[in-house]
Design an enzyme around this catalytic site. Structure first.
Site, PDB file in Angstrom:
ATOM      1  N   CYS A   7     -32.112 -74.441 -25.553  1.00 21.13           N
ATOM      2  CA  CYS A   7     -33.030 -73.846 -24.299  1.00 21.13           C
ATOM      3  C   CYS A   7     -34.181 -73.791 -24.230  1.00 21.13           C
ATOM      4  O   CYS A   7     -34.261 -74.911 -25.655  1.00 21.13           O
ATOM      5  CB  CYS A   7     -32.711 -71.826 -24.488  1.00 21.13           C
ATOM      6  SG  CYS A   7     -33.948 -71.286 -25.481  1.00 21.13           S
ATOM      7  N   SER A  14     -31.086 -69.182 -26.752  1.00 25.43           N
ATOM      8  CA  SER A  14     -30.488 -69.965 -27.876  1.00 25.43           C
ATOM      9  C   SER A  14     -29.961 -69.413 -29.245  1.00 25.43           C
ATOM     10  O   SER A  14     -28.832 -70.034 -29.231  1.00 25.43           O
ATOM     11  CB  SER A  14     -30.270 -71.641 -27.777  1.00 25.43           C
ATOM     12  OG  SER A  14     -31.815 -71.325 -28.075  1.00 25.43           O
TER      13      SER A  14
END
Length: 151
Positions: A7, A14
């Site tokens: 991310c 993430s």
């Protein structure tokens, strides 16, 4: 199999996906088959810990956490991992550019395994960690089923 969740900052989505995937694989007794990691497309948060509200949401659901510090993905990671899962269209575009030409098709959008085309909700801007948790939970279930070729 080596999987990296990605991310923007690696302090919310993430990182949460990493913790949740590891927990799910452990509970299913198949964690020894996988290496799970996460990283950021942007180095702005490099070295920072997971966002406190993200940790609270994980603990609320009984997901074990441990010290984790944001790191930025590198071009050299391409040869180290089998799959890169971007949390949104921008992350996927960044990864495809970084790893161009991605001949092995390692870059995918996280929710595509669940048949959805939308992004994983970003709690950094909304403060809504419930939506993010739910997106990740659904995505992980479908991801594992897909990888393990379950029906």
């Amino acid at each position: 199999m080596k999987i990296m969740f990605v991310c923007l900052g690696n302090i919310c989505r993430s990182a949460m996906a990493e913790f949740m995937m590891k927990d799910t694989l452990n509970k299913e007794g198949i964690s020894d088959k996988y290496f799970i990691d996460s990283a950021a497309t942007c180095g702005l948060e490099a070295g920072n810990p997971v966002y406190p509200d993200a940790l609270r949401k994980l603990r609320e659901h009984g997901v074990p956490t441990y010290p984790h510090y944001s790191k930025q993905i590198k071009k050299s990671d391409y040869d180290k991992y089998d799959l890169f899962l971007g949390m949104d269209d921008k992350n996927v575009a960044y990864l495809k550019n970084l790893f161009a030409p991605d001949d092995k098709g390692k870059v995918r959008k996280f929710l595509e395994f669940s048949g959805k085309t939308r992004d994983v909700a970003d709690p950094y801007y909304t403060g809504n960690f419930d939506d993010t948790y739910n997106d990740l939970k659904i995505g992980i279930e479908f991801l594992i089923n897909n990888i393990e070729n379950r029906k």
